[in-house]
Structure formats: C-alpha cells, structure tokens
Design a protein around this motif. Sequence first.
Motif, PDB file in Angstrom:
ATOM      1  N   LEU A 228       0.824  -1.206   0.000  1.00 21.75           N
ATOM      2  CA  LEU A 228       0.000   0.000   0.000  1.00 21.75           C
ATOM      3  C   LEU A 228       0.858   1.256   0.000  1.00 21.75           C
ATOM      4  CD1 LEU A 228      -2.825  -1.046   2.486  1.00 21.75           C
ATOM      5  CD2 LEU A 228      -3.090  -0.584   0.051  1.00 21.75           C
ATOM      6  N   PHE A 229       1.920   1.258   0.790  1.00 24.29           N
ATOM      7  CA  PHE A 229       2.782   2.432   0.832  1.00 24.29           C
ATOM      8  C   PHE A 229       3.541   2.619  -0.480  1.00 24.29           C
ATOM      9  CE2 PHE A 229       2.960   2.399   5.678  1.00 24.29           C
ATOM     10  CZ  PHE A 229       2.144   3.511   5.771  1.00 24.29           C
ATOM     11  N   LYS A 230       3.926   1.546  -1.114  1.00 25.24           N
ATOM     12  CA  LYS A 230       4.742   1.658  -2.320  1.00 25.24           C
ATOM     13  C   LYS A 230       3.914   2.022  -3.547  1.00 25.24           C
ATOM     14  CE  LYS A 230       8.024  -0.805  -5.259  1.00 25.24           C
ATOM     15  NZ  LYS A 230       8.818  -2.023  -5.474  1.00 25.24           N
ATOM     16  N   TYR A 231       2.762   1.360  -3.741  1.00 26.88           N
ATOM     17  CA  TYR A 231       2.001   1.539  -4.969  1.00 26.88           C
ATOM     18  C   TYR A 231       0.812   2.483  -4.796  1.00 26.88           C
ATOM     19  CZ  TYR A 231       4.731  -2.526  -6.376  1.00 26.88           C
ATOM     20  OH  TYR A 231       5.749  -3.386  -6.649  1.00 26.88           O
ATOM     21  N   GLY A 232       0.244   2.585  -3.598  1.00 24.68           N
ATOM     22  CA  GLY A 232      -0.830   3.532  -3.355  1.00 24.68           C
ATOM     23  C   GLY A 232      -2.050   3.279  -4.213  1.00 24.68           C
ATOM     24  N   MET A 233      -2.541   4.334  -4.865  1.00 28.47           N
ATOM     25  CA  MET A 233      -3.759   4.252  -5.665  1.00 28.47           C
ATOM     26  C   MET A 233      -3.595   3.348  -6.876  1.00 28.47           C
ATOM     27  SD  MET A 233      -6.308   5.731  -4.346  1.00 28.47           S
ATOM     28  CE  MET A 233      -7.349   5.660  -5.785  1.00 28.47           C
ATOM     29  N   GLN A 234      -2.378   3.138  -7.340  1.00 24.34           N
ATOM     30  CA  GLN A 234      -2.167   2.236  -8.467  1.00 24.34           C
ATOM     31  C   GLN A 234      -2.625   0.821  -8.115  1.00 24.34           C
ATOM     32  OE1 GLN A 234      -0.938   2.839 -11.737  1.00 24.34           O
ATOM     33  NE2 GLN A 234      -1.733   0.765 -11.941  1.00 24.34           N
ATOM     34  N   LEU A 235      -2.424   0.426  -6.870  1.00 21.87           N
ATOM     35  CA  LEU A 235      -2.857  -0.899  -6.435  1.00 21.87           C
ATOM     36  C   LEU A 235      -4.374  -1.006  -6.454  1.00 21.87           C
ATOM     37  CD1 LEU A 235      -1.410  -3.466  -5.411  1.00 21.87           C
ATOM     38  CD2 LEU A 235      -1.868  -2.697  -3.104  1.00 21.87           C
ATOM     39  N   TYR A 236      -5.046   0.055  -6.038  1.00 23.70           N
ATOM     40  CA  TYR A 236      -6.515   0.034  -6.053  1.00 23.70           C
ATOM     41  C   TYR A 236      -7.052   0.071  -7.480  1.00 23.70           C
ATOM     42  CZ  TYR A 236     -11.342   1.164  -4.867  1.00 23.70           C
ATOM     43  OH  TYR A 236     -12.705   1.142  -4.757  1.00 23.70           O
ATOM     44  N   ARG A 237      -6.390   0.807  -8.362  1.00 24.55           N
ATOM     45  CA  ARG A 237      -6.809   0.799  -9.766  1.00 24.55           C
ATOM     46  C   ARG A 237      -6.636  -0.582 -10.389  1.00 24.55           C
ATOM     47  NH1 ARG A 237      -4.636   6.195  -9.771  1.00 24.55           N
ATOM     48  NH2 ARG A 237      -2.558   5.384 -10.289  1.00 24.55           N
ATOM     49  N   ASN A 238      -5.591  -1.293 -10.001  1.00 21.97           N
ATOM     50  CA  ASN A 238      -5.430  -2.675 -10.481  1.00 21.97           C
ATOM     51  C   ASN A 238      -6.601  -3.545 -10.042  1.00 21.97           C
ATOM     52  OD1 ASN A 238      -2.989  -1.862 -11.530  1.00 21.97           O
ATOM     53  ND2 ASN A 238      -1.758  -2.794  -9.920  1.00 21.97           N
TER      54      ASN A 238
END
Length: 541
Positions: free
Chosen positions: A344-354
């Motif tokens: 979560l700290f590294k990817y942030g919103m990109q993880l949620y978009r995935n």
Amino acid sequence: PCARQDLLSSPLDDAMDGGAQPSSPREPPGPGGVEQEGVPSEREGGEGPPEVKRSQPLFIHGCSRQLVEEEPRASSLPSIPNPFPELCSPSNSPILSSTALGQGPPREGVSHVVKVFGEDGACRSLEVSAGTTARQLCETLVRRTRALQDHSWALVELHQHLALERCLEDHESVVEVQSSWPPGADSRFVFRKNFAKYELFKSNASLFPEVMVSSCLEANKSMAHSELIQNFLNSGSCPEVQGFLQLREAGRKVWKRFHFSLRRSGLYYSTKGTSKDPRHLQYFADLTESNIYYVTQGKKLYGTPTEFGFCIKPYKVRSGVKGLKLLCSEDEQSRSCWMAAFRLFKYGMQLYRNYQQAQAWLSQPPWIGPTPLRSVSDNALVAMDFSGCTGRVIENPSEVLTVALEEAQAWRKKTTHRYSLPAACHSSPLSAAIHRTQPWFHGRISREDTQRLIGRQGLVDGVFLVRESQRNPKGFVLSLCHLQRVKHYLILPSEEEGRLYFTMDDGQTRFADLIQLVEFHQINRGILPCKLRHYCTCVAL
C-alpha cells in the motif's frame, strides 16, 4: 557534354534555385580556366562555344529539390519492407546503429520471449512485447489453458537459489522484471492462483491488527477496515505500522529483535526499545527502490527463528545473499500485515486501480470456446427451491436461511450410531469416482504438500481442497484454511441399505458423493468454521 551542361543550367533550374538574381559583371576565366568575377564570359555575350564550368552548385541543388518534390508521389506507393533492417540506422544510412548492436534500451516493436512455468513444472514460452504487463500475460495464459476466468490468477517471480518469491502486481512490466535477473540465475515466472492478492480491499478482511496500526492506537478506538485502507491510500494522511521483528545482522547469522516502524518515507527500527525519538530511529530500507519477498525456506537457508520470514531486496542487488535485508515475524498474521502495508505504501492508488480493472475484467464476457468450469465464488451461487414442479431462485434472505436450516435438518440423521468402514459397498462406480474429475480433488498428496499448496495460493478463509487420506485407505480429507491456518477434516464412507454415503460427523450428515458434500458446504457452513469459497487448482501449461 556541352549540351548536357546547357540542359542542367537552364533558366528553369535558375528559377528553382531561388528565382532570378540580378546579373553582376563577370571577369573572363583566368589561366586555369576558372571564371573570374566582374568580366562577362563569351557565353553570356552569345559569342563562341559554351564553356564547361567546373564549379556548378546548381546541379546539386536541382537534384535535392527534385527529390523533395517527388516525396509526396512516392508516399502514395506501397511501402517495400527493408530486407536488412539491422544494417541501417533510423536515418537510412548503412552504418550500424547502437540499438542494432545491442546497446541501449530495447525498442517497443521488438518482441521478447518469456518462459512461464506451472506448478507441475511444465514450461511454456510466450512471445510478448516490451510493454506487456503481468495482467495481460495472465489473461493470455487463462485463454490458452481454458481456465476459469477470475482475478485470482497471478504471475509469481521465483528465485529458487535464494528461496524468495513474490506476486507481480498487475501493472508491472514482465520484460523489465525479467531483465533485472542476473544471467545464469535460477529465476523463473510461475503461473498460479493467489487468492490473497486483493483480499485487503474486501470489507471483511482483518489484515491489520489494531496494536500494529498507530492511527488506531492514537484514536484509542477500533477503526473499520475500509476506513483504514482509505488512510493508507490517502497521500495526505500519515498512518504507521509498527511491531517487533527479528532482524538478521549483516554478514552474520545472528538474529536480534527490534521494534520497527513502517512509514511513507521508509522502514525504520529503534535502537532503544520502542522509542520513536529521532535519535533512536535508524533508517533501514527505502520503499520505492525495493521489492518485498516471501522467504520459503528460511530455516534451511537463513536460520530464521520462525517460518514466517520475509525479505526486502533493493533493486541494485541482482544476485547473491549480500545486500538482502532479512526479517522474521512472530506469526503469519503479523507477516501478512507487514506485506500488505508495504504494498500500500509503495504503490498507493495504483494498487486500487489494479483491483478495479480486475473487477471490470470479470464483468466482461468470457472467452469463446468450450464451456469453462463452473465458478464457486459466492457471487455465482444462489439459493434454489426445488420443492415444486420447477425450480425457483429464492431472493428473500430470511427465506434463504429458513430453507438452509430445513435442508440441513433433512440431511442430518438423528442417531448416535458410529459408522465404521464397510467391508464391501455395492454402489455405482460412477458415484464412487466422479470426484476425480473435479478441479478441487488432488488425489494422493501428503499433508505437508497440502499445506504448502494452500499457503502458496493464499491463506484466505475458505480456500480448500480434497485429497485421499494417507492413514485411511478408503477415506478422504477436506483441507480448509481458516484464520490463516490449515485444518484437516476426515471424510469417511459409510453404507446404509446397500448404498454408499460420505460423512464428516460420524454419520449424522450424509452425502451421496464428494461433489454433493462440497456443494453443500459452499452454501452452508455445517460443522466447518467457514464456507468453502475458493478451491486450490493447478492448471497444465
């Protein structure tokens, strides 16, 4: 030659060379035949044969303009591919470019070969472009293997010589990850299920204990999981994950216990108990320049105190153990918390978009081909009533609960008689062996292999498989994950009135075959701690 010279120096060429120019007096050519300025020549006066001018830039300019004028006409013709593209640079010169010689970054149009392994060790080579992501490669493998389409398929990066593995995020470039491997290293991609990949975005997940999240401790109250995830994704908030971890000292095999704090700026540990004073905090790892891996054989290779080890591998570390930051947690829950917070700290919103793109991929129509295996997710199962002439879907939740209780009571046999294994069972061979065609049946695998398989595919509540019992030659075992632990339930066959049944509760609840047993517990919990949600499966590449 004189006539050709007159043709090349025609007034049309003079006009193409920039229009009419004011005539200047010229001088006659000197002794060497070079025309002198300021004296008119015999050709300009119209007397005498024309002389050949040795310095004539008009010829070059005329040819260049002729090429420029003919370019639009050539573009309308079909393009002919260059049979030797590697011998020409982008400027069409016969000089080898740095890209053709293997220097510099690869071009987008160049294809790359990626080898992907299955859990059975089989390998398949795929030709992909430079920008192919892990999600795109998984979709291709799902179509080719005709597997069930869901978002739990993942591409795992495995370093066997280091006993490290991690699940690639959907947006990561497969070619870039493969190019970071050292030549000759025992590294590979593995295509398999990972049910825990997006478990952190589900409301019922409990990945973050309150004692490990600073925002919960400061508020002195419990925080909903969805609210906690929003704090992690919000760049303006400053959540912090903290707890004790075992740290292996660099260059030694000694493990020491420190109090760690994971923040947006990086991972720190305190040299004085649980103090967070800046004087006592030591910077340990950077999130943006590292990847986090599971350690699969920690006790054997690194001497970890427990089996719940993980490793932070900086990008600059390509091979060898030197430079790896090895850590070890007390239990699986705390390790899962650290791993999820790191992502979560590294990817942030990109993880949620995935995660959103994976959900959208599920809503698309499946691939065209033979009918795929039936989904066993909760969204694909509905309660049905077959008491009438035709079946109907039960939409009322209270009626669903009532029907489930009535069905359970109808299947339950009120008796205290303990059934033993029958000497001979007179039943149809189809009902006794139909379970072998199901993807959740894994045959005769050991208890240890079962726990490793479920652990690799995600320690999520409801992950299960059915296997043959090693202790009882006629029995079976239902292995189920609950609260990140794998539990095993013995299934025994019994006989009544010449018919074969299967039971897990000493004959109180009976099923005609294993398929009926599994389908019942996908809707009803029964004696199990949770429903059966996801089955472990291995596809053949």
